[in-house]
Write an enzyme that holds these catalytic residues in place. Structure first.
Site, PDB file in Angstrom:
ATOM      1  N   PRO A 140       0.579  -1.516  -0.115  1.00 18.31           N
ATOM      2  CA  PRO A 140      -0.159   0.061  -0.473  1.00 18.31           C
ATOM      3  C   PRO A 140       0.913   1.294   0.214  1.00 18.31           C
ATOM      4  O   PRO A 140       0.776   2.183   0.803  1.00 18.31           O
ATOM      5  CB  PRO A 140      -0.729  -0.317   1.402  1.00 18.31           C
ATOM      6  CG  PRO A 140       0.257  -1.507   2.221  1.00 18.31           C
ATOM      7  CD  PRO A 140       0.886  -1.683   1.255  1.00 18.31           C
ATOM      8  N   CYS A 141       2.003   1.795  -1.536  1.00 19.06           N
ATOM      9  CA  CYS A 141       2.272   2.586  -0.769  1.00 19.06           C
ATOM     10  C   CYS A 141       1.436   4.133  -1.129  1.00 19.06           C
ATOM     11  O   CYS A 141       2.072   5.475  -1.493  1.00 19.06           O
ATOM     12  CB  CYS A 141       3.375   2.490  -2.340  1.00 19.06           C
ATOM     13  SG  CYS A 141       2.567   2.280  -4.067  1.00 19.06           S
TER      14      CYS A 141
END
Lengths: 172, 269
Positions: free
Chosen positions: B177-178
């Site tokens: 989940p950047c």
């Protein structure tokens, strides 16, 4: 955004299945013995596998494989001849000259001898001509494919083959 | 005579007939397979996925999803595949790939556990970037972390820029989940797939963000990773603590869900 259809390269295994037989046939006929052919066969596929990611998607796989196989054959022949030269210089004689020098014309029509004489003549050709001749006559590639395999123009491929044949005929 | 020579050349080595080739092939195949085994690249299913976030190029290995790439155009597709081939043996496989589109759709619709595929970090080359991605996996849905904070968690308190690079090179966005990494001052930061996609993802995770937002909303609560206490941003406990230790939660509920308790000073409920 509409994307053109995804173009995934053929899996390497499929390429192997498709071409292993003709590559083996080529290597056997060029090298003339089973051990060398088996070695070269393995080396050809290992190299092909390593290089496969860098092969562009729309290039000729068949010509590319023959290029690898032909390069390996050439390298092996070169290594052989180097080793042979060392042995000869140590023993100080020239058995190769003895054998090739005397064309025993009286046996020329005999098929068994003709085959030996012929392979000598083919072996004496310059590397490029020999390779082109092998690809044309043993592997059955067309000139476009030979050009692809040898990284030269189609005309050059054609010239190499015809010169090779002319030379053999003149020496026969 | 002349014809004969051409025929003869064609017959060089013809003493090796097809049967002989068969025998030799059978013997050689095993040798080749054995030798290839040592240098085989991992195999990966490859396909294009249509998702609410646009088209994605997806690759999945036996260990999990290894690439989830926002596609821009045909050139981007060709370049990405060319690079991918150096690392993986690609096989087109729609069935495996199509599972991803459903997962992403359900995730955006609010289903927290929709992303089932494990993540394979094979394409992440550097050890630091791997470490960053592992730390990022600890940031739960409904929270964001700053580049600086993530750097501190990965052992590089001054490495905010390096974290930015790692995020830029993230081969598996959404799954790693950047989009949950923002600027320390509360600015939204950048996103490989473009800011609108980042906002879209964060909105689906509970953040009240307008389509043109450039900052986190003011009503986020600050959760300290060490003490597991969450506060209002203006709490005096927050002022004393190191900024890099905080996660920013969409609301108190998300913070409690992540195992934190409310601060007794500012009572953020």
């Amino acid at each position: 955004m509409t994307l053109s259809k995804l173009h995934v390269p053929l899996p390497f295994n499929e390429i192997m299945q498709r071409h292993e037989r003709e590559i083996m046939r080529y290597l056997l006929r060029v090298s003339g013995n089973r051990e060398d052919a088996a070695d070269l066969f393995q080396e050809t596929w290992l190299r092909a596998y390593r290089a496969y990611p860098r092969l562009e998607l729309d290039s000729e796989v068949r010509a590319w494989l023959y290029a690898i196989a032909a390069n390996l054959c050439r390298n092996r022949a070169r290594d052989r001849s180097r080793r042979a030269r060392v042995i000869v210089s140590v023993e100080e004689k020239d058995p190769a000259g003895e054998r090739t020098g005397s064309a025993r014309r009286e046996f020329r029509e005999n098929d068994g001898y003709a085959a030996v004489r012929l392979s000598e003549l083919v072996a004496s050709l310059p590397a490029k001509q020999r390779e082109a001749l092998h690809l044309r006559c043993l592997a059955g590639l067309d000139y476009v494919e030979i050009a692809g395999a040898m990284d030269c123009s189609e005309q050059a491929a054609r010239a190499n083959v015809s010169q090779a044949i002319r030379k053999i005929k003149s020496l026969w | 005579m002349l014809m004969k020579i051409e025929k003869l050349i064609g017959s060089i080595g013809s003493e090796f007939d097809e049967h002989e080739i068969d025998v030799l092939l059978r013997r050689s195949r095993n040798r080749v397979d054995h030798a290839l085994k040592r240098i085989r690249r991992p195999e990966a299913a490859l396909g294009i996925v249509k998702s609410p976030l646009g088209e994605l190029l997806v690759a999945i290995t036996g260990r999990g999803i290894v690439l989830n790439h926002y596609l821009y155009d045909d050139d981007d597709l060709a370049v990405t595949i060319a690079k991918l081939r150096l690392e993986l043996d690609l096989v087109e496989d729609r069935r495996t790939i199509d599972t991803v589109s459903g997962e992403i759709r359900r995730y955006l619709a609010g289903e927290a556990k929709a992303l089932r595929h494990k993540v394979d970090l094979t394409l992440v080359a550097s050890a630091f970037q791997k470490k960053v991605m592992h730390e990022l996996a600890e940031v739960p849905r409904g929270a964001v972390v700053s580049y600086q904070g993530l750097g501190a968690a990965a052992g590089a308190p001054k490495g905010a820029r390096a974290v930015g690079n790692a995020m830029h090179n993230n081969p598996v966005p959404i799954y790693v989940p950047c989009h949950r990494v923002i600027a320390s001052d509360g600015g939204i930061g950048g996103y490989g797939g473009g800011i609108p996609r980042k906002l879209n993802l964060l909105r689906s995770e509970g953040f009240a963000l307008a389509p043109t937002a450039v900052r986190l909303p003011d009503n986020v609560v600050w959760g300290h990773r060490g003490t597991k206490v969450y506060c209002r941003p203006n709490c005096r406990a927050v002022a004393r603590a190191d900024r890099a230790s905080f996660l920013f939660f969409a609301d108190a509920k998300s913070a409690r869900h992540a195992g934190m308790r409310p601060c007794k000073i500012c009572q953020p409920n």
